[in-house]
Design a protein around this motif. Structure first.
Motif, PDB file in Angstrom:
ATOM      1  N   SER A   1       0.811  -1.224   0.000  1.00 38.31           N
ATOM      2  CA  SER A   1       0.000   0.000   0.000  1.00 38.31           C
ATOM      3  C   SER A   1       0.841   1.270   0.000  1.00 38.31           C
ATOM      4  O   SER A   1       0.327   2.364  -0.273  1.00 38.31           O
ATOM      5  CB  SER A   1      -0.931   0.015   1.216  1.00 38.31           C
ATOM      6  OG  SER A   1      -0.173   0.080   2.424  1.00 38.31           O
ATOM      7  N   CYS A   2       2.153   1.146   0.287  1.00 35.58           N
ATOM      8  CA  CYS A   2       3.013   2.333   0.314  1.00 35.58           C
ATOM      9  C   CYS A   2       3.579   2.666  -1.065  1.00 35.58           C
ATOM     10  O   CYS A   2       4.341   3.623  -1.202  1.00 35.58           O
ATOM     11  CB  CYS A   2       4.139   2.157   1.327  1.00 35.58           C
ATOM     12  SG  CYS A   2       5.417   0.989   0.824  1.00 35.58           S
ATOM     13  N   PHE A   3       3.220   1.872  -2.072  1.00 41.27           N
ATOM     14  CA  PHE A   3       3.731   2.120  -3.424  1.00 41.27           C
ATOM     15  C   PHE A   3       3.452   3.548  -3.918  1.00 41.27           C
ATOM     16  O   PHE A   3       4.330   4.181  -4.518  1.00 41.27           O
ATOM     17  CB  PHE A   3       3.160   1.100  -4.407  1.00 41.27           C
ATOM     18  CG  PHE A   3       3.551   1.364  -5.836  1.00 41.27           C
ATOM     19  CD1 PHE A   3       4.844   1.104  -6.276  1.00 41.27           C
ATOM     20  CD2 PHE A   3       2.638   1.896  -6.741  1.00 41.27           C
ATOM     21  CE1 PHE A   3       5.221   1.353  -7.582  1.00 41.27           C
ATOM     22  CE2 PHE A   3       3.008   2.158  -8.051  1.00 41.27           C
ATOM     23  CZ  PHE A   3       4.295   1.882  -8.478  1.00 41.27           C
ATOM     24  N   PRO A   4       2.213   4.098  -3.708  1.00 37.67           N
ATOM     25  CA  PRO A   4       1.956   5.477  -4.160  1.00 37.67           C
ATOM     26  C   PRO A   4       2.908   6.504  -3.554  1.00 37.67           C
ATOM     27  O   PRO A   4       3.172   7.547  -4.155  1.00 37.67           O
ATOM     28  CB  PRO A   4       0.511   5.725  -3.712  1.00 37.67           C
ATOM     29  CG  PRO A   4      -0.092   4.366  -3.649  1.00 37.67           C
ATOM     30  CD  PRO A   4       1.005   3.463  -3.153  1.00 37.67           C
ATOM     31  N   VAL A   5       3.420   6.195  -2.349  1.00 44.57           N
ATOM     32  CA  VAL A   5       4.363   7.122  -1.708  1.00 44.57           C
ATOM     33  C   VAL A   5       5.699   7.118  -2.446  1.00 44.57           C
ATOM     34  O   VAL A   5       6.329   8.169  -2.640  1.00 44.57           O
ATOM     35  CB  VAL A   5       4.565   6.736  -0.227  1.00 44.57           C
ATOM     36  CG1 VAL A   5       5.599   7.658   0.422  1.00 44.57           C
ATOM     37  CG2 VAL A   5       3.247   6.798   0.525  1.00 44.57           C
ATOM     38  N   TRP A   6       6.133   5.933  -2.870  1.00 44.15           N
ATOM     39  CA  TRP A   6       7.421   5.785  -3.538  1.00 44.15           C
ATOM     40  C   TRP A   6       7.356   6.124  -5.029  1.00 44.15           C
ATOM     41  O   TRP A   6       8.386   6.449  -5.635  1.00 44.15           O
ATOM     42  CB  TRP A   6       7.941   4.354  -3.387  1.00 44.15           C
ATOM     43  CG  TRP A   6       8.534   4.084  -2.048  1.00 44.15           C
ATOM     44  CD1 TRP A   6       7.950   3.443  -0.996  1.00 44.15           C
ATOM     45  CD2 TRP A   6       9.842   4.477  -1.593  1.00 44.15           C
ATOM     46  NE1 TRP A   6       8.799   3.386   0.079  1.00 44.15           N
ATOM     47  CE2 TRP A   6       9.974   4.015  -0.267  1.00 44.15           C
ATOM     48  CE3 TRP A   6      10.902   5.152  -2.169  1.00 44.15           C
ATOM     49  CZ2 TRP A   6      11.132   4.209   0.479  1.00 44.15           C
ATOM     50  CZ3 TRP A   6      12.056   5.348  -1.441  1.00 44.15           C
ATOM     51  CH2 TRP A   6      12.164   4.884  -0.131  1.00 44.15           C
ATOM     52  N   GLN A   7       6.202   6.052  -5.624  1.00 41.27           N
ATOM     53  CA  GLN A   7       6.083   6.211  -7.075  1.00 41.27           C
ATOM     54  C   GLN A   7       6.661   7.530  -7.600  1.00 41.27           C
ATOM     55  O   GLN A   7       7.443   7.528  -8.560  1.00 41.27           O
ATOM     56  CB  GLN A   7       4.618   6.068  -7.508  1.00 41.27           C
ATOM     57  CG  GLN A   7       4.447   6.056  -9.021  1.00 41.27           C
ATOM     58  CD  GLN A   7       3.017   5.781  -9.421  1.00 41.27           C
ATOM     59  OE1 GLN A   7       2.091   5.922  -8.613  1.00 41.27           O
ATOM     60  NE2 GLN A   7       2.813   5.396 -10.675  1.00 41.27           N
TER      61      GLN A   7
END
Length: 280
Positions: free
Chosen positions: A174-180
């Motif tokens: 779920s933290c992918f949008p933060v790293w994107q």
């Protein structure tokens, strides 16, 4: 009989001569001190300087292919058998340009090159220093990690950030949008380029140490590997310079004379320090 105009002309001529001498003052002092060093050592001297501290933001402050043209002019008519003392002050630069420059100087002076670092030789500057027969430093002199940069970004930092992102996303998708948005600024092939640059710089320095500074030492491979490991550690940032007082273990007892005893090094270094202050 002299008139007012003639007196003014004479004053202006003297003023122009005085201004011309004033403009040359720094260069005259620099040349005088470089010549003193040459007279003392009977070795050729080249000051390879960057204005990255005094004039930050200017273009061409790092090691690049244009520098070889300057060296070609500097070595013209020098007595090559006298060797070379290379005074280094640089933030580093392009790996290919560095390798090409070292190869050129090697063709001219062979292995008879000594690096003198009055203050800072970072990154590719450290690579140049490690390509010399010896390095003369003082307590305040800095070498830097041989961490290659691509587009201004440290290769180790890019790889570490990708690894950190990968671990975080695997642990919590779920933290992918933060790293994107962070990862999207990198080109798809950047990781491979970073890995290749790190391998290139490490292999270059290791080869130079084995064939020049540690040449003839039965433990040259072991010592070269130790130095490369210390200088290429990702824990050492460009702002955490590797000082001579913290040379790799065993270096002072090996053929890596980063820290010469006063009876051998202080006079030469002191004489090299004077032109350091007269470089604009």
């Amino acid at each position: 009989m002299a008139n007012w105009k003639a007196v003014l002309v004479e004053i202006e001529e003297l003023r122009r001569e005085a201004q011309s001498q004033a403009n040359k003052a720094v260069d005259l002092v620099r040349r005088k001190n470089l010549e003193k060093l040459f007279r003392h050592t009977n070795r050729n001297v080249i000051a390879y300087y960057s204005g990255f501290l005094s004039k930050p933001g200017l273009p061409q402050l790092d090691i690049n292919d244009e520098d070889k043209n300057g060296f070609m002019m500097a070595v013209h008519n020098l007595e090559r058998k006298k060797g070379l003392d290379l005074i280094l002050h640089t933030p580093g630069g392009d790996i290919a340009a560095t390798e090409s420059l070292v190869d050129y100087l090697r063709q001219i002076f062979g292995k008879n090159i000594r690096a003198i670092v009055p203050q800072i030789a970072m990154s590719a500057g450290t690579m140049v220093a490690c390509s010399c027969r010896s390095i003369l430093m003082a307590k305040h002199s800095n070498l830097g990690p041989i961490d290659p940069h691509l587009g201004g970004m440290p290769a180790y930092g890019v790889i570490a950030e990708f690894d950190r992102a990968l671990k975080a996303i695997k642990k919590d998708p779920s933290c992918f949008p933060v790293w994107q948005p962070i990862l999207s600024k990198y080109q798809p092939t950047l990781l491979g380029k970073c890995a290749n640059a790190i391998k290139w710089s490490n292999e270059f320095v290791r080869e130079q140490l084995e064939t020049v500074m540690f040449d003839g030492d039965p433990e040259k491979k072991k010592k070269a590997a130790l130095v490369v490991r210390k200088l290429s550690s990702p824990k050492t940032s460009a702002l955490q310079a590797v000082r001579s007082a913290r040379a790799p273990a065993g270096a002072r007892n090996s053929k890596w004379p980063l820290y010469l005893p006063p009876r051998r090094g202080s006079v030469v270094f002191s004489m090299a320090w004077r032109p350091h202050f007269s470089i604009e």
